[in-house]
Design a protein around this motif. Structure first.
Motif, PDB file in Angstrom:
ATOM      1  N   MET A  54      -3.360   5.813  -0.342  1.00  0.00           N
ATOM      2  CA  MET A  54      -2.510   4.787   0.233  1.00  0.00           C
ATOM      3  C   MET A  54      -2.337   3.624  -0.734  1.00  0.00           C
ATOM      4  SD  MET A  54      -0.837   3.781   2.836  1.00  0.00           S
ATOM      5  CE  MET A  54      -0.362   2.405   3.785  1.00  0.00           C
ATOM      6  N   ARG A  55      -3.441   3.152  -1.338  1.00  0.00           N
ATOM      7  CA  ARG A  55      -3.343   2.035  -2.283  1.00  0.00           C
ATOM      8  C   ARG A  55      -2.530   2.416  -3.507  1.00  0.00           C
ATOM      9  NH1 ARG A  55      -9.266  -0.758  -2.681  1.00  0.00           N
ATOM     10  NH2 ARG A  55      -9.105  -1.975  -0.781  1.00  0.00           N
ATOM     11  N   VAL A  56      -2.715   3.647  -3.978  1.00  0.00           N
ATOM     12  CA  VAL A  56      -1.981   4.079  -5.169  1.00  0.00           C
ATOM     13  C   VAL A  56      -0.484   4.049  -4.893  1.00  0.00           C
ATOM     14  CG1 VAL A  56      -1.558   6.001  -6.726  1.00  0.00           C
ATOM     15  CG2 VAL A  56      -3.884   5.484  -6.010  1.00  0.00           C
ATOM     16  N   ARG A  57      -0.079   4.536  -3.719  1.00  0.00           N
ATOM     17  CA  ARG A  57       1.336   4.521  -3.364  1.00  0.00           C
ATOM     18  C   ARG A  57       1.855   3.086  -3.271  1.00  0.00           C
ATOM     19  NH1 ARG A  57       2.656   7.964   1.729  1.00  0.00           N
ATOM     20  NH2 ARG A  57       0.592   8.676   1.213  1.00  0.00           N
ATOM     21  N   ASP A  95       0.584   0.533  -4.851  1.00  0.00           N
ATOM     22  CA  ASP A  95       0.591  -0.008  -6.208  1.00  0.00           C
ATOM     23  C   ASP A  95       1.821   0.463  -6.984  1.00  0.00           C
ATOM     24  OD1 ASP A  95      -1.765  -1.265  -5.645  1.00  0.00           O
ATOM     25  OD2 ASP A  95      -3.021   0.081  -6.843  1.00  0.00           O
ATOM     26  N   LEU A  96       2.301   1.655  -6.707  1.00  0.00           N
ATOM     27  CA  LEU A  96       3.472   2.175  -7.411  1.00  0.00           C
ATOM     28  C   LEU A  96       4.742   1.407  -7.069  1.00  0.00           C
ATOM     29  CD1 LEU A  96       2.831   6.022  -7.298  1.00  0.00           C
ATOM     30  CD2 LEU A  96       2.571   4.476  -9.233  1.00  0.00           C
ATOM     31  N   VAL A  97       4.729   0.676  -5.972  1.00  0.00           N
ATOM     32  CA  VAL A  97       5.889  -0.149  -5.606  1.00  0.00           C
ATOM     33  C   VAL A  97       6.105  -1.244  -6.645  1.00  0.00           C
ATOM     34  CG1 VAL A  97       6.733  -1.794  -3.874  1.00  0.00           C
ATOM     35  CG2 VAL A  97       5.689   0.351  -3.157  1.00  0.00           C
ATOM     36  N   TRP A  98       5.037  -1.665  -7.314  1.00  0.00           N
ATOM     37  CA  TRP A  98       5.152  -2.750  -8.290  1.00  0.00           C
ATOM     38  C   TRP A  98       5.964  -2.330  -9.513  1.00  0.00           C
ATOM     39  CZ3 TRP A  98       4.620  -7.394  -6.787  1.00  0.00           C
ATOM     40  CH2 TRP A  98       3.740  -7.703  -5.753  1.00  0.00           C
ATOM     41  N   ILE A  99       6.021  -1.049  -9.823  1.00  0.00           N
ATOM     42  CA  ILE A  99       6.771  -0.596 -11.004  1.00  0.00           C
ATOM     43  C   ILE A  99       8.253  -0.944 -10.879  1.00  0.00           C
ATOM     44  CG2 ILE A  99       7.482   1.427 -12.355  1.00  0.00           C
ATOM     45  CD1 ILE A  99       4.669   2.587 -11.722  1.00  0.00           C
ATOM     46  N   PRO A 100       8.935  -0.551  -9.789  1.00  0.00           N
ATOM     47  CA  PRO A 100      10.351  -0.948  -9.694  1.00  0.00           C
ATOM     48  C   PRO A 100      10.543  -2.454  -9.515  1.00  0.00           C
ATOM     49  CG  PRO A 100       9.697   0.316  -7.754  1.00  0.00           C
ATOM     50  CD  PRO A 100       8.562   0.363  -8.717  1.00  0.00           C
TER      51      PRO A 100
END
Length: 87
Positions: A1-4, A6-11
């Motif tokens: 859940m945290r990894v997903r 955290d991936l929001v920060w890329i865009p």
């Protein structure tokens, strides 16, 4: 859940980088409060970037991305328990 999450920060950061150049103001000679409009774009955009980076750090994504334990966690690295590289 945290990894997903955290991936929001890329865009988010990709958009911040893409719009750091004032594309809509190219060729505009408008002056606001004595400064060109594109300078105000940068001032506002840097403020927005500061808020985004603050949220990024507060979310704990910075520590996870750097492989560090979040503050208050158990088993922190020596540098994090000493308060950084201060000697």
């Amino acid at each position: 859940m945290r990894v997903r999450r955290d991936l929001v920060w890329i865009p988010v950061f990709a958009v911040l980088v893409a719009f750091s150049v004032p594309w809509p103001l190219w060729g505009v000679d408008r002056v606001v409060a004595g400064l060109p409009a594109w300078i105000w774009w940068h001032v506002g955009w840097l403020g927005l970037c500061s808020i985004a980076f603050r949220s990024f750090v507060r979310s704990g994504a910075w520590e996870r991305g750097m492989g560090l334990d979040a503050p208050g966690g158990t088993g922190g690295t020596e540098a994090s328990t000493r308060g950084g590289d201060r000697r």
